[in-house]
Design a protein around this motif. Sequence first.
Motif, mmCIF file in Angstrom:
data_model
loop_
_atom_site.group_PDB
_atom_site.id
_atom_site.type_symbol
_atom_site.label_atom_id
_atom_site.label_comp_id
_atom_site.label_asym_id
_atom_site.label_seq_id
_atom_site.Cartn_x
_atom_site.Cartn_y
_atom_site.Cartn_z
ATOM 1 N N HIS A 57 0.841 -1.195 0.000
ATOM 2 C CA HIS A 57 0.000 0.000 0.000
ATOM 3 C C HIS A 57 0.877 1.245 0.000
ATOM 4 C CE1 HIS A 57 -3.014 2.757 2.300
ATOM 5 N NE2 HIS A 57 -3.133 2.908 0.998
ATOM 6 N N VAL A 58 0.673 2.097 -0.998
ATOM 7 C CA VAL A 58 1.435 3.340 -1.115
ATOM 8 C C VAL A 58 0.462 4.512 -1.063
ATOM 9 C CG1 VAL A 58 3.052 4.681 -2.509
ATOM 10 C CG2 VAL A 58 3.147 2.172 -2.552
ATOM 11 N N ILE A 59 0.457 5.243 0.048
ATOM 12 C CA ILE A 59 -0.385 6.434 0.165
ATOM 13 C C ILE A 59 0.269 7.545 -0.641
ATOM 14 C CG2 ILE A 59 -1.347 8.145 1.743
ATOM 15 C CD1 ILE A 59 -1.375 5.962 3.905
ATOM 16 N N THR A 60 -0.473 8.085 -1.605
ATOM 17 C CA THR A 60 0.102 8.987 -2.589
ATOM 18 C C THR A 60 -0.617 10.329 -2.559
ATOM 19 O OG1 THR A 60 0.490 7.015 -3.957
ATOM 20 C CG2 THR A 60 0.805 9.159 -5.006
ATOM 21 N N SER A 61 -0.009 11.317 -1.935
ATOM 22 C CA SER A 61 -0.599 12.655 -1.923
ATOM 23 C C SER A 61 -0.577 13.213 -3.339
ATOM 24 C CB SER A 61 0.174 13.569 -0.970
ATOM 25 O OG SER A 61 1.512 13.697 -1.380
ATOM 26 N N ASP A 62 -1.590 14.009 -3.658
ATOM 27 C CA ASP A 62 -1.713 14.557 -5.013
ATOM 28 C C ASP A 62 -1.661 13.433 -6.043
ATOM 29 O OD1 ASP A 62 -2.126 16.553 -6.817
ATOM 30 O OD2 ASP A 62 -0.059 17.246 -6.887
ATOM 31 N N MET A 63 -2.410 12.375 -5.752
ATOM 32 C CA MET A 63 -2.287 11.150 -6.539
ATOM 33 C C MET A 63 -2.623 11.341 -8.012
ATOM 34 S SD MET A 63 -4.032 7.379 -6.040
ATOM 35 C CE MET A 63 -5.411 7.701 -7.145
ATOM 36 N N TYR A 64 -3.639 12.145 -8.304
ATOM 37 C CA TYR A 64 -4.054 12.282 -9.699
ATOM 38 C C TYR A 64 -2.980 12.973 -10.543
ATOM 39 C CZ TYR A 64 -8.536 10.661 -8.012
ATOM 40 O OH TYR A 64 -9.526 9.894 -7.435
ATOM 41 N N THR A 65 -2.270 13.904 -9.953
ATOM 42 C CA THR A 65 -1.157 14.532 -10.673
ATOM 43 C C THR A 65 -0.052 13.513 -10.925
ATOM 44 O OG1 THR A 65 -1.634 16.699 -9.713
ATOM 45 C CG2 THR A 65 0.584 16.355 -10.562
ATOM 46 N N LYS A 66 0.247 12.703 -9.909
ATOM 47 C CA LYS A 66 1.303 11.712 -10.050
ATOM 48 C C LYS A 66 0.912 10.599 -11.025
ATOM 49 C CE LYS A 66 3.416 12.741 -5.605
ATOM 50 N NZ LYS A 66 3.729 12.290 -4.236
ATOM 51 N N ILE A 67 -0.390 10.247 -11.027
ATOM 52 C CA ILE A 67 -0.867 9.253 -11.993
ATOM 53 C C ILE A 67 -0.653 9.768 -13.407
ATOM 54 C CG2 ILE A 67 -3.000 8.328 -12.997
ATOM 55 C CD1 ILE A 67 -2.002 6.554 -10.813
ATOM 56 N N SER A 68 -0.976 11.028 -13.627
ATOM 57 C CA SER A 68 -0.779 11.619 -14.956
ATOM 58 C C SER A 68 0.689 11.562 -15.371
ATOM 59 C CB SER A 68 -1.265 13.073 -14.956
ATOM 60 O OG SER A 68 -1.062 13.677 -16.204
ATOM 61 N N THR A 69 1.570 11.825 -14.412
ATOM 62 C CA THR A 69 3.004 11.817 -14.701
ATOM 63 C C THR A 69 3.489 10.428 -15.094
ATOM 64 O OG1 THR A 69 3.400 13.657 -13.182
ATOM 65 C CG2 THR A 69 5.296 12.295 -13.744
ATOM 66 N N VAL A 70 3.107 9.397 -14.323
ATOM 67 C CA VAL A 70 3.602 8.049 -14.620
ATOM 68 C C VAL A 70 2.949 7.485 -15.880
ATOM 69 C CG1 VAL A 70 4.228 7.563 -12.223
ATOM 70 C CG2 VAL A 70 1.961 6.901 -13.044
ATOM 71 N N LEU A 71 1.706 7.874 -16.148
ATOM 72 C CA LEU A 71 1.067 7.415 -17.380
ATOM 73 C C LEU A 71 1.765 8.001 -18.598
ATOM 74 C CD1 LEU A 71 -2.730 7.600 -16.443
ATOM 75 C CD2 LEU A 71 -1.409 5.525 -16.864
ATOM 76 N N ASN A 72 2.155 9.264 -18.484
ATOM 77 C CA ASN A 72 2.854 9.910 -19.603
ATOM 78 C C ASN A 72 4.231 9.295 -19.846
ATOM 79 O OD1 ASN A 72 0.818 11.717 -20.288
ATOM 80 N ND2 ASN A 72 1.519 13.262 -18.836
ATOM 81 N N SER A 73 4.894 8.909 -18.744
ATOM 82 C CA SER A 73 6.239 8.344 -18.882
ATOM 83 C C SER A 73 6.216 6.844 -19.172
ATOM 84 C CB SER A 73 7.054 8.587 -17.607
ATOM 85 O OG SER A 73 6.548 7.811 -16.533
ATOM 86 N N GLY A 74 5.118 6.195 -18.768
ATOM 87 C CA GLY A 74 5.031 4.747 -18.922
ATOM 88 C C GLY A 74 5.809 3.981 -17.875
ATOM 89 N N LYS A 75 6.345 4.681 -16.890
ATOM 90 C CA LYS A 75 7.152 4.045 -15.848
ATOM 91 C C LYS A 75 6.550 4.286 -14.467
ATOM 92 C CE LYS A 75 11.441 4.719 -18.503
ATOM 93 N NZ LYS A 75 12.776 5.359 -18.516
ATOM 94 N N GLY A 76 6.587 3.254 -13.643
ATOM 95 C CA GLY A 76 6.123 3.388 -12.266
ATOM 96 C C GLY A 76 4.619 3.372 -12.112
ATOM 97 N N ILE A 77 3.886 2.883 -13.118
ATOM 98 C CA ILE A 77 2.427 2.814 -13.034
ATOM 99 C C ILE A 77 2.030 1.742 -12.014
ATOM 100 C CG2 ILE A 77 0.299 2.347 -14.317
ATOM 101 C CD1 ILE A 77 1.820 3.227 -16.856
ATOM 102 N N PRO A 78 1.179 2.065 -11.048
ATOM 103 C CA PRO A 78 0.804 1.073 -10.037
ATOM 104 C C PRO A 78 -0.011 -0.062 -10.652
ATOM 105 C CG PRO A 78 -0.592 3.016 -9.855
ATOM 106 C CD PRO A 78 0.484 3.359 -10.841
ATOM 107 N N ASP A 79 0.003 -1.204 -9.981
ATOM 108 C CA ASP A 79 -0.794 -2.339 -10.442
ATOM 109 C C ASP A 79 -2.271 -2.131 -10.147
ATOM 110 O OD1 ASP A 79 1.450 -4.050 -11.250
ATOM 111 O OD2 ASP A 79 1.921 -4.060 -9.115
ATOM 112 N N LEU A 80 -2.550 -1.449 -9.043
ATOM 113 C CA LEU A 80 -3.913 -1.243 -8.574
ATOM 114 C C LEU A 80 -3.968 0.132 -7.914
ATOM 115 C CD1 LEU A 80 -6.729 -2.672 -8.077
ATOM 116 C CD2 LEU A 80 -5.817 -3.350 -5.839
ATOM 117 N N ALA A 81 -5.116 0.794 -8.006
ATOM 118 C CA ALA A 81 -5.258 2.107 -7.376
ATOM 119 C C ALA A 81 -6.686 2.285 -6.911
ATOM 120 C CB ALA A 81 -4.878 3.225 -8.354
ATOM 121 N N ILE A 82 -6.869 3.213 -5.993
ATOM 122 C CA ILE A 82 -8.206 3.661 -5.630
ATOM 123 C C ILE A 82 -8.426 5.022 -6.279
ATOM 124 C CG2 ILE A 82 -9.528 4.695 -3.735
ATOM 125 C CD1 ILE A 82 -8.925 2.306 -2.053
ATOM 126 N N ILE A 83 -9.530 5.137 -7.008
ATOM 127 C CA ILE A 83 -9.896 6.412 -7.609
ATOM 128 C C ILE A 83 -11.307 6.778 -7.165
ATOM 129 C CG2 ILE A 83 -8.393 6.054 -9.595
ATOM 130 C CD1 ILE A 83 -10.865 5.353 -11.253
#
Length: 397
Positions: free
Chosen positions: A46-72
């Motif tokens: 479990h990784v608690i991610t502040s400002d998660m939606y911004t970070k999701i956008s970043t990893v999706l754009n890079s293709g690296k570090g995308i979590p296996d599962l998330a809560i949205i």
Amino acid sequence: MLSACGSGEDDKTITFWTPLTGDDGAYMDQLVKDYNATNPGIKVKHVITSDMYTKISTVLNSGKGIPDLAIIHADRVPGFVKQGVLEPIGSAIAGQPEIKKDNYLPQAWSTGNIEGTQYTVPLDIHSNVMYYNKDLLKKYNAEAFLDDNVVTIDEMLSLKGKLKEGDYVVNDALLGWVILAQIQNLGGHIEENGKPAVDTPVMKQAFEHVKKIADAGLMTPFGEDGYLMFQSGKVLFSTDGTWSSTAHAAVEGLNFGATNIYSPTPDKFTNRASSHLFAMFKKDRRSDQKEAGIGAFLEYIRQNSLKWAKAGQIVASKQVNESAEYKQYMQSFFTSNPKEIESLYIYTYEYYPYVAEAVETYCADIVRGNVELDETLKKMQKFVEDKIAESRKATTK
């Protein structure tokens, strides 16, 4: 089977991101810890991610570090699906026959279904709620307001001139959520033919109804913390969230209960709600083994999420929310009968986040009379339209 070899992926760990930065993060930590203690083939991190939606956008754009599962959140699903970044959840739950629509609160399940494809599995519904101070209701002979579980604006207005100085009928906690509830109470909506509907007669009427309370001097003063004023015993009603029950319960001497958000009419009541949903973002490699592990984790949560009720959430799993143990939690009020369940309204309009932002930005000033209503509704409409234009421009780059 999709192979994770050479990708830097750990096939023995499910990386699970959540935006649960408050006390609820600790409850989720415990659920994950309990699951891992069952010694599953693939454990969850479990990784608690502040400002998660911004970070999701970043990893999706890079293709690296995308979590296996998330809560949205529920209102994010339509946008993510339109962007093509969500993986249908069906492959992960294929081996879990009890993870199905019939076993969850209906609106929590259906909010993750887009054009017949299921993209999410629900954890909860978290809702606006109106707490009441039992001692103050008795003091002001207002206990009858609760007889039908619908406190009307006229009932609130009947207390004008009857309160001791420093006492108030209602606070302004989650005021934007309250306004959005009134839209449903009045038979309106926030979209028309896919376009945002903010500068409308129904939105104006919703603000006018709530403004009556403030104009009568019955709402906590502008700029003061109405939430804390409720906890200090100065306010009859607090329109905050189901998750606040634990904080209110910790206040010594606060004798309180929970009911529906106030309404202009006793015939219709709405509690604006959202939902935490399990989702998988698209990534180049996620093995069949790992997807099966995600399914096993979600099935564990379906059966064992009573602990999530301790965070003040309305647990989506019927196995949990229909159990005798769940009835001890105050939020069980909202699953006590079909009409209460129906009152939990989740907005699923694609551009709802922009409408909600506009309402939150301007609602306090409108209700307090600091700005002119018609002019401000026009500003809000433009605010939302500009946000939509910006988002479309960004997605076409």
